[in-house]
Design an enzyme around this catalytic site. Structure first.
Site, short mmCIF file in Angstrom:
data_model
loop_
_atom_site.label_atom_id
_atom_site.label_comp_id
_atom_site.label_asym_id
_atom_site.label_seq_id
_atom_site.Cartn_x
_atom_site.Cartn_y
_atom_site.Cartn_z
N ASP A 28 -4.92 8.44 27.78
CA ASP A 28 -4.81 7.38 26.93
C ASP A 28 -5.75 6.11 27.33
OD1 ASP A 28 -3.78 5.89 24.66
OD2 ASP A 28 -2.24 5.15 25.82
N GLY A 75 7.55 -1.92 25.34
CA GLY A 75 8.43 -1.20 24.85
C GLY A 75 9.19 -0.31 25.91
N MET A 76 8.23 0.24 26.95
CA MET A 76 8.83 0.77 28.10
C MET A 76 9.54 -0.04 29.01
SD MET A 76 8.89 4.29 27.86
CE MET A 76 8.61 4.71 29.66
N GLY A 77 9.05 -1.38 29.11
CA GLY A 77 9.70 -2.34 30.20
C GLY A 77 8.92 -3.38 30.36
N VAL A 113 6.81 -6.05 33.17
CA VAL A 113 5.94 -6.25 34.54
C VAL A 113 6.20 -7.63 34.95
CG1 VAL A 113 3.93 -6.19 35.82
CG2 VAL A 113 4.42 -4.51 33.95
N LEU A 154 4.72 -11.00 34.02
CA LEU A 154 3.22 -10.74 33.66
C LEU A 154 3.07 -10.27 32.28
CD1 LEU A 154 1.96 -9.31 37.10
CD2 LEU A 154 1.67 -11.51 36.10
N GLY A 155 4.22 -9.26 31.87
CA GLY A 155 3.96 -8.78 30.42
C GLY A 155 4.96 -8.02 30.03
N LYS A 175 6.91 -3.15 38.00
CA LYS A 175 7.25 -2.86 36.78
C LYS A 175 8.55 -2.26 36.84
CE LYS A 175 5.06 0.15 32.99
NZ LYS A 175 3.93 0.99 32.86
#
Length: 338
Positions: free
Chosen positions: A183, A69-71, A73, A65-66, A88
């Site tokens: 954020d 930088g962090m991981g 999904v 799904l996307g 995720k």
């Protein structure tokens, strides 16, 4: 300021960077027209790359799904069930990064604390070996950023007002649960068939949790930071209220309320406050929102609505709540993004 703590004003949420080339062509983007629905503008599922895992815990992965930088999904399902979920997974190169693992797991724990209907429901947080993952409800619809990129700025006053109210309700629910997002931005607001949902709680602050952000460091996305974030003085629910105003203006104008050539330029404009014509587009569509936006972007946090609940009360007193009719979110979802 470290790059891990601050990012440029670009779309975020589940998809933050360009994924590896797919093994088969992706479908073309939808042609936006009077019959386009929000679900038609959602990011399409991408095929798994050769380097992607085929399963995580008890879940079989069927697509991406996307990625960011962090991981990444993924879309997945569990044997014996019919529904699909979003999973995720922390990026492999961050598995040995204690701070990254802590932030990732904190996001899952934070989402589990949310009791409102304005975020993705979390089904569980677990480990596949040493790899942490979060299993969440799959949300349909595009982000507010993607919606504006596809169809342009909002031109319907009722849609703008309903979006503003729904997002204020989301903040009221989060703040009631002791969560400050820190954020909030158009890329972190998904316009789903059930209404707006707030996502990406990687840097959220929860009452009672210990955080390790060094004093004087900015945390957030530059164009949506409140003055207290810019000066490194922390964040509180009124900080999210400022970001709420920036999101509403973005929807009406199609661009950022505070923009610039670099971070320092953006920070200076934030500290100068909104210009004389900042809310002109909102005034043309929904003038009753403008006084609320002015209060929400007061330089001193104590002069803003203190949290989402106070923001809702101010919207009600302004007459914005009563200005919308009964045909609301479902009209947008049912057809006609404009």
């Amino acid at each position: 300021m470290s790059r891990a703590q601050i990012a440029p004003p670009a779309p975020s949420g589940p998809a933050r960077s360009v994924p590896p080339p797919p093994s088969r062509p992706l479908p073309p983007p939808p042609v936006v027209g009077p019959s386009t629905r929000l679900v038609d503008l959602a990011a399409p599922e991408q095929p798994l790359s050769p380097h992607d895992p085929r399963s995580v815990g008890e879940y079989t992965l069927t697509g991406r799904l996307g990625s960011g930088g962090m991981g990444t999904v993924y879309l997945g399902h569990r044997a014996g069930t019919h529904g699909v979920v979003a999973i995720k997974v922390l990026a492999p190169h961050l598995l040995d990064d204690v701070d990254a693992r802590t932030r990732f797991l904190r996001e899952g724990q934070t989402l589990q604390k949310v009791t409102g209907d304005y975020t993705a429901r979390v089904h569980g947080v677990g480990f596949d070996g040493s790899m942490p993952y979060i299993v969440m409800e799959r949300l349909d619809g595009p982000s507010l950023h993607a919606f504006v990129a596809a169809s342009g700025a909002v031109t319907d006053g009722e849609m703008l007002t309903r979006t503003a109210i729904a997002l204020a309700r989301a903040l009221a629910a989060l703040h009631a649960d002791g969560i400050t997002h820190r954020d909030l931005k158009p890329g972190n607001v998904l316009l789903t068939s059930a209404g707006p949902k707030v996502v990406d709680f990687g840097i959220a602050r929860v009452v009672g949790q210990t955080h390790h952000t060094p004093a004087g460091n900015m945390v957030g996305t530059p164009g949506y930071m409140a003055p207290e974030q810019v000066t490194g003085n922390g964040a509180l629910p009124a900080t999210d209220v400022w970001a709420w105003a920036c999101c509403v203006v973005f929807a009406a104008r199609g661009d950022h309320l505070f923009d610039g050539d670099n971070i320092l330029d953006i920070a200076r404009r934030i500290l100068d406050g909104p210009g004389a014509e900042a809310f002109g587009a909102v005034h043309r569509l929904s003038p009753r929102l403008v006084p609320v936006l002015r209060r929400a972007t007061a330089q001193d946090a104590s002069d803003r609505p203190r949290d989402g609940a106070a923001l809702l009360r101010l919207l009600d007193r302004s007459g914005a709540t009563s200005a919308v009719g009964h045909a609301g979110w479902d009209r947008l979802v049912g057809g006609g993004v404009r």
